[in-house]
Design a protein around this motif. Structure first.
Motif, PDB file in Angstrom:
ATOM      1  N   LEU A   1      32.055  48.692  21.790  1.00  0.00           N
ATOM      2  CA  LEU A   1      33.238  48.249  22.702  1.00  0.00           C
ATOM      3  C   LEU A   1      33.416  49.360  23.678  1.00  0.00           C
ATOM      4  O   LEU A   1      33.390  49.209  24.896  1.00  0.00           O
ATOM      5  N   GLY A   2      33.941  50.584  23.300  1.00  0.00           N
ATOM      6  CA  GLY A   2      34.401  51.824  23.923  1.00  0.00           C
ATOM      7  C   GLY A   2      33.252  52.174  24.779  1.00  0.00           C
ATOM      8  O   GLY A   2      33.471  52.286  25.944  1.00  0.00           O
ATOM      9  N   ILE A   3      31.966  52.198  24.294  1.00  0.00           N
ATOM     10  CA  ILE A   3      31.020  52.795  25.025  1.00  0.00           C
ATOM     11  C   ILE A   3      30.417  51.832  26.241  1.00  0.00           C
ATOM     12  O   ILE A   3      30.182  51.939  27.356  1.00  0.00           O
ATOM     13  N   ALA A   4      30.406  50.625  25.904  1.00  0.00           N
ATOM     14  CA  ALA A   4      30.270  49.555  26.859  1.00  0.00           C
ATOM     15  C   ALA A   4      31.332  49.533  28.051  1.00  0.00           C
ATOM     16  O   ALA A   4      30.805  49.366  29.246  1.00  0.00           O
ATOM     17  N   LEU A   5      32.658  49.474  27.719  1.00  0.00           N
ATOM     18  CA  LEU A   5      33.621  49.733  28.685  1.00  0.00           C
ATOM     19  C   LEU A   5      33.391  50.856  29.523  1.00  0.00           C
ATOM     20  O   LEU A   5      33.428  50.929  30.859  1.00  0.00           O
ATOM     21  N   LEU A   6      32.959  51.955  29.064  1.00  0.00           N
ATOM     22  CA  LEU A   6      32.804  53.213  29.867  1.00  0.00           C
ATOM     23  C   LEU A   6      31.546  53.171  30.544  1.00  0.00           C
ATOM     24  O   LEU A   6      31.618  53.587  31.838  1.00  0.00           O
ATOM     25  N   THR A   7      30.682  52.480  30.204  1.00  0.00           N
ATOM     26  CA  THR A   7      29.373  52.371  30.892  1.00  0.00           C
ATOM     27  C   THR A   7      29.699  51.264  32.034  1.00  0.00           C
ATOM     28  O   THR A   7      29.150  51.704  33.375  1.00  0.00           O
ATOM     29  N   ILE A   8      30.338  50.323  31.769  1.00  0.00           N
ATOM     30  CA  ILE A   8      30.539  49.405  32.959  1.00  0.00           C
ATOM     31  C   ILE A   8      31.572  49.994  34.136  1.00  0.00           C
ATOM     32  O   ILE A   8      31.138  49.737  35.295  1.00  0.00           O
ATOM     33  N   GLY A   9      32.377  50.675  33.442  1.00  0.00           N
ATOM     34  CA  GLY A   9      33.215  51.586  34.484  1.00  0.00           C
ATOM     35  C   GLY A   9      32.591  52.524  35.190  1.00  0.00           C
ATOM     36  O   GLY A   9      32.840  52.626  36.496  1.00  0.00           O
ATOM     37  N   ALA A  10      31.454  53.229  34.655  1.00  0.00           N
ATOM     38  CA  ALA A  10      31.023  54.238  35.528  1.00  0.00           C
ATOM     39  C   ALA A  10      29.910  53.431  36.417  1.00  0.00           C
ATOM     40  O   ALA A  10      29.917  53.810  37.622  1.00  0.00           O
ATOM     41  N   PHE A  11      29.507  52.395  35.962  1.00  0.00           N
ATOM     42  CA  PHE A  11      28.487  51.513  37.125  1.00  0.00           C
ATOM     43  C   PHE A  11      29.268  51.054  38.162  1.00  0.00           C
ATOM     44  O   PHE A  11      28.943  51.030  39.235  1.00  0.00           O
ATOM     45  N   THR A  12      30.601  50.718  37.849  1.00  0.00           N
ATOM     46  CA  THR A  12      31.423  49.954  38.936  1.00  0.00           C
ATOM     47  C   THR A  12      31.784  51.101  39.837  1.00  0.00           C
ATOM     48  O   THR A  12      31.873  51.022  41.090  1.00  0.00           O
TER      49      THR A  12
ATOM     50  N   PRO B   1      23.265  44.045  59.615  1.00  0.00           N
ATOM     51  CA  PRO B   1      23.794  43.007  58.664  1.00  0.00           C
ATOM     52  C   PRO B   1      24.512  43.668  57.392  1.00  0.00           C
ATOM     53  O   PRO B   1      24.288  44.655  57.184  1.00  0.00           O
ATOM     54  N   LEU B   2      25.553  43.113  56.985  1.00  0.00           N
ATOM     55  CA  LEU B   2      26.102  43.460  56.001  1.00  0.00           C
ATOM     56  C   LEU B   2      25.533  43.267  54.562  1.00  0.00           C
ATOM     57  O   LEU B   2      24.596  42.376  54.565  1.00  0.00           O
ATOM     58  N   PRO B   3      25.733  44.056  53.622  1.00  0.00           N
ATOM     59  CA  PRO B   3      24.947  43.901  52.320  1.00  0.00           C
ATOM     60  C   PRO B   3      25.371  42.715  51.676  1.00  0.00           C
ATOM     61  O   PRO B   3      26.364  42.223  51.710  1.00  0.00           O
ATOM     62  N   GLY B   4      24.525  42.310  50.869  1.00  0.00           N
ATOM     63  CA  GLY B   4      24.736  40.977  50.048  1.00  0.00           C
ATOM     64  C   GLY B   4      25.726  41.003  49.064  1.00  0.00           C
ATOM     65  O   GLY B   4      26.153  42.131  48.555  1.00  0.00           O
ATOM     66  N   PRO B   5      25.898  40.074  48.122  1.00  0.00           N
ATOM     67  CA  PRO B   5      27.018  40.063  47.095  1.00  0.00           C
ATOM     68  C   PRO B   5      26.344  40.466  45.880  1.00  0.00           C
ATOM     69  O   PRO B   5      26.963  40.351  44.617  1.00  0.00           O
ATOM     70  N   TRP B   6      24.892  40.982  45.779  1.00  0.00           N
ATOM     71  CA  TRP B   6      24.724  41.313  44.374  1.00  0.00           C
ATOM     72  C   TRP B   6      25.431  42.149  43.479  1.00  0.00           C
ATOM     73  O   TRP B   6      25.658  42.018  42.215  1.00  0.00           O
ATOM     74  N   PRO B   7      26.241  43.321  43.904  1.00  0.00           N
ATOM     75  CA  PRO B   7      27.068  44.057  43.153  1.00  0.00           C
ATOM     76  C   PRO B   7      27.953  43.338  42.371  1.00  0.00           C
ATOM     77  O   PRO B   7      28.406  43.578  41.243  1.00  0.00           O
ATOM     78  N   ILE B   8      28.654  42.423  43.126  1.00  0.00           N
ATOM     79  CA  ILE B   8      29.608  41.437  42.524  1.00  0.00           C
ATOM     80  C   ILE B   8      29.247  40.660  41.507  1.00  0.00           C
ATOM     81  O   ILE B   8      29.721  40.516  40.450  1.00  0.00           O
ATOM     82  N   TRP B   9      28.113  39.836  41.852  1.00  0.00           N
ATOM     83  CA  TRP B   9      27.495  39.153  40.919  1.00  0.00           C
ATOM     84  C   TRP B   9      27.086  39.876  39.695  1.00  0.00           C
ATOM     85  O   TRP B   9      27.256  39.236  38.479  1.00  0.00           O
ATOM     86  N   THR B  10      26.520  41.421  39.642  1.00  0.00           N
ATOM     87  CA  THR B  10      26.071  41.947  38.559  1.00  0.00           C
ATOM     88  C   THR B  10      27.383  42.349  37.802  1.00  0.00           C
ATOM     89  O   THR B  10      27.136  42.264  36.473  1.00  0.00           O
ATOM     90  N   LEU B  11      28.127  43.004  38.466  1.00  0.00           N
ATOM     91  CA  LEU B  11      29.446  43.387  37.826  1.00  0.00           C
ATOM     92  C   LEU B  11      30.166  42.206  36.969  1.00  0.00           C
ATOM     93  O   LEU B  11      30.422  42.243  35.653  1.00  0.00           O
TER      94      LEU B  11
ATOM     95  N   VAL C   1      31.305  39.456  31.789  1.00  0.00           N
ATOM     96  CA  VAL C   1      31.275  38.284  31.160  1.00  0.00           C
ATOM     97  C   VAL C   1      30.410  38.175  29.937  1.00  0.00           C
ATOM     98  O   VAL C   1      30.706  38.040  28.854  1.00  0.00           O
ATOM     99  N   ILE C   2      29.389  38.975  30.140  1.00  0.00           N
ATOM    100  CA  ILE C   2      28.276  39.158  28.679  1.00  0.00           C
ATOM    101  C   ILE C   2      29.383  40.048  27.857  1.00  0.00           C
ATOM    102  O   ILE C   2      28.811  39.780  26.725  1.00  0.00           O
ATOM    103  N   ALA C   3      29.822  41.071  28.022  1.00  0.00           N
ATOM    104  CA  ALA C   3      30.459  41.874  27.277  1.00  0.00           C
ATOM    105  C   ALA C   3      31.591  41.084  26.569  1.00  0.00           C
ATOM    106  O   ALA C   3      31.784  41.370  25.379  1.00  0.00           O
ATOM    107  N   ALA C   4      32.616  40.385  27.268  1.00  0.00           N
ATOM    108  CA  ALA C   4      33.449  39.775  26.735  1.00  0.00           C
ATOM    109  C   ALA C   4      33.030  38.709  25.605  1.00  0.00           C
ATOM    110  O   ALA C   4      33.588  38.669  24.632  1.00  0.00           O
ATOM    111  N   ILE C   5      32.005  37.940  26.113  1.00  0.00           N
ATOM    112  CA  ILE C   5      31.447  36.852  25.150  1.00  0.00           C
ATOM    113  C   ILE C   5      30.792  37.733  23.826  1.00  0.00           C
ATOM    114  O   ILE C   5      31.120  37.134  22.860  1.00  0.00           O
ATOM    115  N   GLY C   6      30.103  38.558  24.139  1.00  0.00           N
ATOM    116  CA  GLY C   6      29.583  39.470  22.942  1.00  0.00           C
ATOM    117  C   GLY C   6      30.361  40.026  21.865  1.00  0.00           C
ATOM    118  O   GLY C   6      30.412  39.722  20.831  1.00  0.00           O
ATOM    119  N   PHE C   7      31.628  40.462  22.577  1.00  0.00           N
ATOM    120  CA  PHE C   7      32.632  41.035  21.719  1.00  0.00           C
ATOM    121  C   PHE C   7      33.591  40.003  20.998  1.00  0.00           C
ATOM    122  O   PHE C   7      34.106  40.245  19.876  1.00  0.00           O
TER     123      PHE C   7
END
Length: 125
Positions: free
Chosen positions: A69-80, A100-110, A115-121
């Motif tokens: 869980l700690g490593i997942a949170l650190l990784t998602i934080g660094a990715f963000t 044109p402005l960039p699309g919403p892919w980063p928001i969907w990915t994050l 959600v995957i991390a929350a469900i997994g834990f």
């Protein structure tokens, strides 16, 4: 006093403020910077949560679950933080070039990662 009042800003034409060619209205640049700061606040929160899980929840459950869980949170934080910086750079470039402005892919990915991390834990036993 009757009639229309003159505009408060004398440097604006009928279409808005007069800008130099290639210049961007400061309001858009500042809004983009505020959004970047929001990405960084989220990243710092995720990283702080990861550090807390790794170092402050010592007696909590399975050490493997805590470490994961700690490593997942650190990784998602660094990715963000990285995605927020890249998105700010793309938006800044689009504003300056008029593209044109960039699309919403980063928001969907994050959102998906969180959600995957929350469900997994939540299902971790």
């Amino acid at each position: 006093m009757t009639g229309s009042q003159p505009p408060l800003n004398d440097d604006s034409g009928p279409d808005g403020p007069d800008l130099l060619p290639g210049a961007v209205d400061a309001r858009f640049t500042l809004a983009s910077e505020r959004t970047m700061l929001a990405w960084l606040r989220l990243a710092l929160g995720l990283i702080a949560a990861g550090v807390a899980v790794l170092h402050l929840l010592e007696p909590w459950g399975d050490p493997t679950a805590r470490r994961t869980l700690g490593i997942a949170l650190l990784t998602i934080g660094a990715f963000t933080a990285i995605v927020g910086m890249l998105r700010w750079h793309e938006i800044d470039r689009a504003l300056k070039r008029g593209g044109p402005l960039p699309g919403p892919w980063p928001i969907w990915t994050l959102t998906g990662l969180i959600v995957i991390a929350a469900i997994g834990f939540a299902l971790w036993s």
